[in-house]
Design an enzyme around this catalytic site. Structure first.
Site, PDB file in Angstrom:
ATOM      1  N   CYS A   1      -4.495 -17.362  14.493  1.00 15.83           N
ATOM      2  CA  CYS A   1      -4.307 -16.533  15.770  1.00 15.83           C
ATOM      3  C   CYS A   1      -4.206 -17.289  17.043  1.00 15.83           C
ATOM      4  O   CYS A   1      -5.248 -18.388  17.109  1.00 15.83           O
ATOM      5  CB  CYS A   1      -5.069 -15.310  15.622  1.00 15.83           C
ATOM      6  SG  CYS A   1      -4.883 -14.185  14.387  1.00 15.83           S
TER       7      CYS A   1
ATOM      8  N   LYS B   1      -3.717   4.886   6.209  1.00 15.41           N
ATOM      9  CA  LYS B   1      -4.101   5.377   7.561  1.00 15.41           C
ATOM     10  C   LYS B   1      -3.839   6.973   7.377  1.00 15.41           C
ATOM     11  O   LYS B   1      -3.198   7.462   6.709  1.00 15.41           O
ATOM     12  CB  LYS B   1      -3.153   4.954   8.657  1.00 15.41           C
ATOM     13  CG  LYS B   1      -3.368   3.357   8.751  1.00 15.41           C
ATOM     14  CD  LYS B   1      -2.207   3.106  10.146  1.00 15.41           C
ATOM     15  CE  LYS B   1      -2.227   1.769  10.383  1.00 15.41           C
ATOM     16  NZ  LYS B   1      -2.036   0.691   9.069  1.00 15.41           N
TER      17      LYS B   1
ATOM     18  N   CYS C   1     -10.144 -11.742  17.819  1.00 11.45           N
ATOM     19  CA  CYS C   1     -10.631 -10.746  18.728  1.00 11.45           C
ATOM     20  C   CYS C   1     -12.061 -10.330  17.897  1.00 11.45           C
ATOM     21  O   CYS C   1     -12.068 -10.592  16.815  1.00 11.45           O
ATOM     22  CB  CYS C   1      -9.788  -9.441  18.343  1.00 11.45           C
ATOM     23  SG  CYS C   1      -7.974  -9.531  19.206  1.00 11.45           S
TER      24      CYS C   1
ATOM     25  N   CYS D   1     -12.017  -7.786  14.980  1.00  9.65           N
ATOM     26  CA  CYS D   1     -10.793  -8.041  13.993  1.00  9.65           C
ATOM     27  C   CYS D   1     -11.206  -7.521  12.607  1.00  9.65           C
ATOM     28  O   CYS D   1     -12.322  -7.941  11.898  1.00  9.65           O
ATOM     29  CB  CYS D   1     -10.329  -9.318  13.964  1.00  9.65           C
ATOM     30  SG  CYS D   1      -8.817  -9.553  12.721  1.00  9.65           S
TER      31      CYS D   1
ATOM     32  N   ARG E   1       0.873  -1.379  -0.017  1.00 13.40           N
ATOM     33  CA  ARG E   1      -0.187  -0.016  -0.024  1.00 13.40           C
ATOM     34  C   ARG E   1       0.958   1.218  -0.034  1.00 13.40           C
ATOM     35  O   ARG E   1       0.537   2.312  -0.738  1.00 13.40           O
ATOM     36  CB  ARG E   1      -0.939  -0.126   1.374  1.00 13.40           C
ATOM     37  CG  ARG E   1      -1.833   1.142   1.317  1.00 13.40           C
ATOM     38  CD  ARG E   1      -2.869   1.043   2.677  1.00 13.40           C
ATOM     39  NE  ARG E   1      -3.851   0.043   2.423  1.00 13.40           N
ATOM     40  CZ  ARG E   1      -3.742  -1.128   2.972  1.00 13.40           C
ATOM     41  NH1 ARG E   1      -2.993  -1.448   3.819  1.00 13.40           N
ATOM     42  NH2 ARG E   1      -4.844  -2.033   2.749  1.00 13.40           N
ATOM     43  N   TYR E   2       1.753   1.237   0.613  1.00 15.19           N
ATOM     44  CA  TYR E   2       2.923   2.383   0.817  1.00 15.19           C
ATOM     45  C   TYR E   2       4.094   2.272   0.160  1.00 15.19           C
ATOM     46  O   TYR E   2       4.727   0.786   0.164  1.00 15.19           O
ATOM     47  CB  TYR E   2       3.188   2.637   2.352  1.00 15.19           C
ATOM     48  CG  TYR E   2       2.048   3.040   3.138  1.00 15.19           C
ATOM     49  CD1 TYR E   2       1.214   4.329   3.085  1.00 15.19           C
ATOM     50  CD2 TYR E   2       1.550   1.900   4.042  1.00 15.19           C
ATOM     51  CE1 TYR E   2       0.298   4.650   3.947  1.00 15.19           C
ATOM     52  CE2 TYR E   2       0.316   2.239   4.753  1.00 15.19           C
ATOM     53  CZ  TYR E   2      -0.342   3.637   4.648  1.00 15.19           C
ATOM     54  OH  TYR E   2      -1.219   3.816   5.503  1.00 15.19           O
TER      55      TYR E   2
ATOM     56  N   ARG F   1      -9.969  -8.374   9.819  1.00 17.91           N
ATOM     57  CA  ARG F   1      -9.618  -9.528   8.790  1.00 17.91           C
ATOM     58  C   ARG F   1     -10.357 -10.676   9.515  1.00 17.91           C
ATOM     59  O   ARG F   1     -10.056 -11.742   8.973  1.00 17.91           O
ATOM     60  CB  ARG F   1      -8.146  -9.856   8.890  1.00 17.91           C
ATOM     61  CG  ARG F   1      -7.206  -8.798   8.098  1.00 17.91           C
ATOM     62  CD  ARG F   1      -5.785  -9.217   7.699  1.00 17.91           C
ATOM     63  NE  ARG F   1      -4.984  -8.221   7.073  1.00 17.91           N
ATOM     64  CZ  ARG F   1      -3.908  -7.767   7.496  1.00 17.91           C
ATOM     65  NH1 ARG F   1      -3.413  -8.023   8.696  1.00 17.91           N
ATOM     66  NH2 ARG F   1      -3.014  -6.957   6.917  1.00 17.91           N
TER      67      ARG F   1
ATOM     68  N   ASP G   1      -8.171   4.140   9.298  1.00 12.70           N
ATOM     69  CA  ASP G   1      -7.875   3.422   7.892  1.00 12.70           C
ATOM     70  C   ASP G   1      -8.913   3.860   7.050  1.00 12.70           C
ATOM     71  O   ASP G   1     -10.050   3.573   7.288  1.00 12.70           O
ATOM     72  CB  ASP G   1      -7.720   1.909   8.101  1.00 12.70           C
ATOM     73  CG  ASP G   1      -6.321   1.567   8.283  1.00 12.70           C
ATOM     74  OD1 ASP G   1      -5.487   1.753   7.074  1.00 12.70           O
ATOM     75  OD2 ASP G   1      -5.790   0.939   9.138  1.00 12.70           O
TER      76      ASP G   1
ATOM     77  N   ARG H   1       6.999  -0.076   2.238  1.00 19.35           N
ATOM     78  CA  ARG H   1       6.812  -1.022   3.097  1.00 19.35           C
ATOM     79  C   ARG H   1       5.715  -2.003   2.559  1.00 19.35           C
ATOM     80  O   ARG H   1       4.928  -1.417   1.880  1.00 19.35           O
ATOM     81  CB  ARG H   1       6.768  -0.654   4.319  1.00 19.35           C
ATOM     82  CG  ARG H   1       5.569   0.274   4.681  1.00 19.35           C
ATOM     83  CD  ARG H   1       5.583   1.074   6.015  1.00 19.35           C
ATOM     84  NE  ARG H   1       4.420   2.132   6.141  1.00 19.35           N
ATOM     85  CZ  ARG H   1       4.427   3.434   5.829  1.00 19.35           C
ATOM     86  NH1 ARG H   1       5.546   3.774   4.986  1.00 19.35           N
ATOM     87  NH2 ARG H   1       3.569   4.234   5.990  1.00 19.35           N
TER      88      ARG H   1
ATOM     89  N   ASP I   1     -12.297  -0.319  12.730  1.00 20.94           N
ATOM     90  CA  ASP I   1     -12.442  -0.428  11.127  1.00 20.94           C
ATOM     91  C   ASP I   1     -13.963  -0.962  10.856  1.00 20.94           C
ATOM     92  O   ASP I   1     -14.402  -1.436  11.873  1.00 20.94           O
ATOM     93  CB  ASP I   1     -11.496  -1.309  10.463  1.00 20.94           C
ATOM     94  CG  ASP I   1     -10.185  -0.965  10.663  1.00 20.94           C
ATOM     95  OD1 ASP I   1      -9.786   0.259  10.122  1.00 20.94           O
ATOM     96  OD2 ASP I   1      -9.050  -1.591  10.980  1.00 20.94           O
TER      97      ASP I   1
END
Length: 365
Positions: A109, A323, A113, A116, A96-97, A118, A316, A100, A279
């Site tokens: 995981c 972000k 959560c 989440c 995206r950037y 995702r 985001d 990075r 999000d």
């Protein structure tokens, strides 16, 4: 390495198991099984021990215990709320950037959560690790793009990998000349700190690149003695740590809770980094605050704690646009005129201090 003590108890993965531990009412099992059919459940012994079953508003439970509200999606919620897929040139990579990339190694995981972003992509049955071919293609992409300075291991949780496999991944990345920083995002130090043993710490260190670890915690009670010991083991080995947290309704959406959490991070030698606005993931509206409320809390935090304890409040942008800082603005510009209004006006600033008082900053300064 600091001592970590554990009891041999299994991770809770089914509504019936949660009910048996007194974490949900038995009557709720049928409705929660519908949630479990769509979104993964996992509550580790470390996390389960933190939950007060007699408190219906327990802030730890709100993060990890499923709710029927998760099956109520709002029109603006999307399966990929921050647009990972839009910026995924090859499997496992999000670029995206410019400097990075995210490298999504696993889809599992230690805990899942309830907020989440995702949540549609992680959990049993949604993949485990990248295939060998996909992994090699991802490395080839990173090698071919010399602008990539930092690789962020995410997923799922990369610390669910074995130390042996993680060591191989770290070495593969460090052999790429232009990759100078490898950052790992993880809940493991909080949710399953026994995984952070000597072998795991050794796997995180690699010649040729600097390792950073971003640990995710949202409430001061998550920084247990075992979690603190796990983080100390990494920091003592020379691995710097930063924090990530999500602003969550009923968990940390007040200045007192965030103050305690951020002070806790700093006391653990973890620099507060990001505080995320929730999000727009499906079925998470009951846990989101408003942006305006987040800004109010950040303004209050500014006057309560040291600059070391200040995270950056970010949102985001839906659709994959990255972000953006979302904190309160303390500056506003206005024109300053001399006695002779025919003269050119100069810009000065109104500055609001942490007490809410307004001050004028001289023009031309």
């Amino acid at each position: 390495m600091s001592s970590i003590v554990f009891k041999p108890v299994s991770t809770l993965r089914e509504p019936a198991e949660l009910a048996a531990r007194g974490l949900v009412p038995v009557a709720d099992i049928p409705s929660l099984e519908k949630v479990a059919a769509r979104y993964a459940i996992a509550v580790t012994p470390e996390v389960a021990a933190l939950i007060d079953p007699d408190d219906p508003l327990d802030p730890i439970a709100r993060q990890y215990i499923p709710s029927p509200e998760e099956l109520v999606a709002q029109p603006n919620e999307k399966p990929d709320p921050i647009g990972d897929e839009t910026h995924s040139p090859v499997s496992g990579i999000v670029h995206r950037y410019p400097d990075r990339v995210l490298f999504k190694l696993v889809h599992v995981c230690a805990v899942y959560c309830r907020f989440c972003f995702r949540r549609e992509m992680v959990g049993p049955g949604k993949g485990t690790t990248l295939s060998e071919g996909a992994y090699n293609n991802a490395l080839a992409y990173i090698r071919a793009h010399s602008e990539i300075w930092e690789v962020i291991l995410t997923g799922g949780d990369p610390l669910m990998l074995s130390p042996r496999r993680l060591s191989e991944v770290m070495a593969d990345l460090a052999r790429i000349d232009h990759v100078k920083v490898i950052r790992i995002h993880s809940r493991v130090p909080v949710a399953e700190p026994q995984r952070i043993n000597d072998k795991m710490v050794a796997a995180l260190r690699v010649k040729g690149a600097t390792t950073w670890v971003a640990v995710h915690a949202n409430h001061i009670r998550e920084l247990t003695p075992n979690a603190r010991a796990a983080c100390a083991a990494m920091i003592d080995a020379g691995i710097p740590m930063v924090s990530q947290s999500v602003l969550l309704r009923g968990v940390n959406d007040d200045p007192e809770s965030l103050e305690a959490l951020m002070r806790g991070f700093v006391e653990c030698r973890i620099k507060p980094y990001y505080l995320h606005h929730g999000d727009l993931a499906p079925g998470t509206s009951h846990l989101r605050t408003t942006l305006a409320h987040g800004q109010e809390i950040m303004r209050a935090l500014r006057g309560r704690v040291s600059g070391l304890c200040q995270p950056e409040f970010v949102v985001d942008i839906p659709g994959g646009h990255g972000k953006a800082p979302a904190g309160p603005n303390y500056l506003s510009a206005e024109k300053s005129f001399s006695a002779d209004r025919e003269q050119s006006a100069e810009t000065r600033y109104r500055i609001v201090d942490y007490c809410g008082d307004v001050h004028l900053y001289p023009p031309g300064s």
